[in-house]
Motif scaffolding. Sequence first.
Motif, short mmCIF file in Angstrom:
data_model
loop_
_atom_site.label_atom_id
_atom_site.label_comp_id
_atom_site.label_asym_id
_atom_site.label_seq_id
_atom_site.Cartn_x
_atom_site.Cartn_y
_atom_site.Cartn_z
N GLY A 26 46.94 36.31 47.08
CA GLY A 26 46.91 37.76 47.21
C GLY A 26 46.01 38.50 46.24
O GLY A 26 46.13 39.72 46.09
N ASP A 27 45.05 37.81 45.59
CA ASP A 27 44.17 38.52 44.66
C ASP A 27 42.96 39.14 45.36
O ASP A 27 42.07 39.69 44.70
CB ASP A 27 43.72 37.59 43.52
CG ASP A 27 42.89 36.42 44.03
OD1 ASP A 27 42.72 36.28 45.26
OD2 ASP A 27 42.42 35.63 43.19
N ILE A 29 40.72 37.50 47.13
CA ILE A 29 39.65 36.51 47.34
C ILE A 29 40.28 35.28 47.98
O ILE A 29 41.31 34.78 47.51
CB ILE A 29 39.00 36.15 45.98
CG1 ILE A 29 38.38 37.41 45.37
CG2 ILE A 29 37.96 35.05 46.15
CD1 ILE A 29 37.71 37.20 44.04
N GLY A 30 39.68 34.82 49.03
CA GLY A 30 40.21 33.64 49.72
C GLY A 30 40.29 32.45 48.78
O GLY A 30 39.64 32.42 47.74
N ASP A 31 41.09 31.45 49.13
CA ASP A 31 41.25 30.30 48.23
C ASP A 31 41.60 29.05 49.04
O ASP A 31 41.84 29.11 50.25
CB ASP A 31 42.30 30.60 47.15
CG ASP A 31 43.55 31.26 47.72
OD1 ASP A 31 44.06 30.76 48.74
OD2 ASP A 31 44.01 32.29 47.16
N THR A 76 39.30 30.48 40.66
CA THR A 76 39.80 31.48 41.60
C THR A 76 40.08 30.87 42.98
O THR A 76 40.91 31.37 43.73
CB THR A 76 38.78 32.64 41.70
OG1 THR A 76 38.47 33.07 40.37
CG2 THR A 76 39.31 33.81 42.50
CA CA Z 1 43.08 34.19 46.23
#
Ligand code: CA
Length: 577
Positions: A26-27, A29-31, A76
């Motif tokens: 949920g930051d 940026i995909g991960d 990240t």
């Molecule tokens: Ca993320």
Amino acid sequence: MQRTADWWREAIVYQVYPRSYADANGDGIGDIPGIRTRIPYLKELGVDAIWLSPHYPSPMLDAGYDVADYRNVWPTFGTLDDIENLITDVHAAGMRMLIDIVPNHTSWDHPWFREALAYPLDNDSSVPAKTRFAEGPWAKYHLLRGQDGGKSVPNNWDSVFGGPTWHEVMDHEGNPSGWWYLHIFDKSQPDLDWDNNEVRAEFRGHLRFWFDRGIDGFRIDVAHGLAKADGYPDCPVLEEGHATAQNPYWDQDGLHDVWREWRGVADEYEPARVFVAEAWVQPAERNARYLRADELHTGFNFPYLRAPWNATKMREIIDFTLAANKLEDAPTTWVLENHDVWRAATRYAPIVGRTEKTSTVSGDMDLGGEFDWKAERDLETGSARARSNFLSMLALPGTAYIYQGQELGLDEVFEIPSDMRQDPAFITTNGVRVGRDGCRVPIPWNNESDSLGFNSTGASWLPQPDSWKKLAVSVQDVDENSMLTLARNALHLRKTLAALGGITQDVAPLIWDNDSLDGVLSFVRPGRLGGSAIRCALNLGAHAVTLPYGGDVVLASDALAFSDGILNPNSSVWLTA
Ligand code: CA
Ligand code: GLC
């Protein structure tokens, strides 16, 4: 005929751009944990392999194509464990996994480059920087050249993202040192010296590091770079992005040695690992040299991606490709979208009020921003073309590449505030070139939350347009006329219909229909293994055309594409033949 079993000769490869696929924590940026949650989606879509854009530690000045450490994961995005779990999950789902490797350059944060610049700068400051740079081992991995000790440069080379390719190093007092490093891309991406055997050995180690972790192959970034012409001669024709052998930093003969070495490493493994080259090289015969039996297995087909909306031109490109690849017994590949070019729906959309020129379908990174991105476009036509050409691509023999979101028919996003844009092409040119952020916007998974299901917090590193609500996966999932449904059907039929199998079959891979039907591209894939033949017709002209063939409809690009033997403009159909 062992080679016919090679999976990469007739696969569907789906490109995942990790920053924008799915965001588990949920930051915004995909991960990698996010990607793992989407494996069932990819399986249901019908892909055979995933290609993951760079996941490495990086200052992210070119979205990770500036690698600081080739044997780790950008925090990240996750950890080494996360990527190992992803590889395991992908394999458990019966798919393969390719990752990116970037050998032409490192990030300026790579330890080699940091040392290169730190060594002379940290030394006795009473000795002028000019002298210090001239004597030392620091410049050996990158192309650092000086007017005193090194060969005299700079020359007239232009960098891909705008401005010169040589950047002058400042000494510790901030004065010009008289030493320059080469960067074909951004100044944060210094080029490596591939004449140095230590560089070569290090990269063979990188390959093994990831092969040992189970990946099935690599997509090689800028595979036509690496070697530079002796003496760094001036570029004769400054045609940005047009890779020809005459350009002293593209497609130099010397680089093929590297690919032979890499092939040797891939062949040490059982089953052998594979490579796909990102090489923007013309003509097709020169491009095919990368695919010689002891070099790389496959390469992207960029002429096809760049083909204008014109039946004659498109057929010419398909023919050249088939002929050139046949020389090396290499499979053909087809691609219409990736993270470097405008989404097809926008590329193919006519500009409202302007007579269409069939000679240009642009919007990619090479076109220097001359393209009018503020113009109003007929996206409805663009989407119909993207759909119909997608179906046509999937009928061609060989391997096809799909870029995430292409199966949803996403369009290019231009409404991105300047301070959110990340592409160095935008930043270096002060926005003269709009850059590539617009094809990198996070995927809409549903039409409810703020970030359209990209995560559960609503955060997103680039804003998604409201118009994407109707394109969300959850919406298209339940619509039998959606692009997603079309993509799923096409991918599954492509696997089950014998005629759409590989190029290495005994029958001809593709037979053109020679009737002169205005603006129509039409070909037959002969049946094999007792299956019936399939005809594909794509109407790139301005008028509806009656097809003189008959046959049952197997699949059509949309509900109104084809009826009573009539194929509408911007439409395609698969028929039994
Ligand atoms: Ca993320
Ligand atoms: C390739 C990548 C592109 C990147 C460039 C420099 O063309 O696809 O995204 O900017 O190489 O590494």
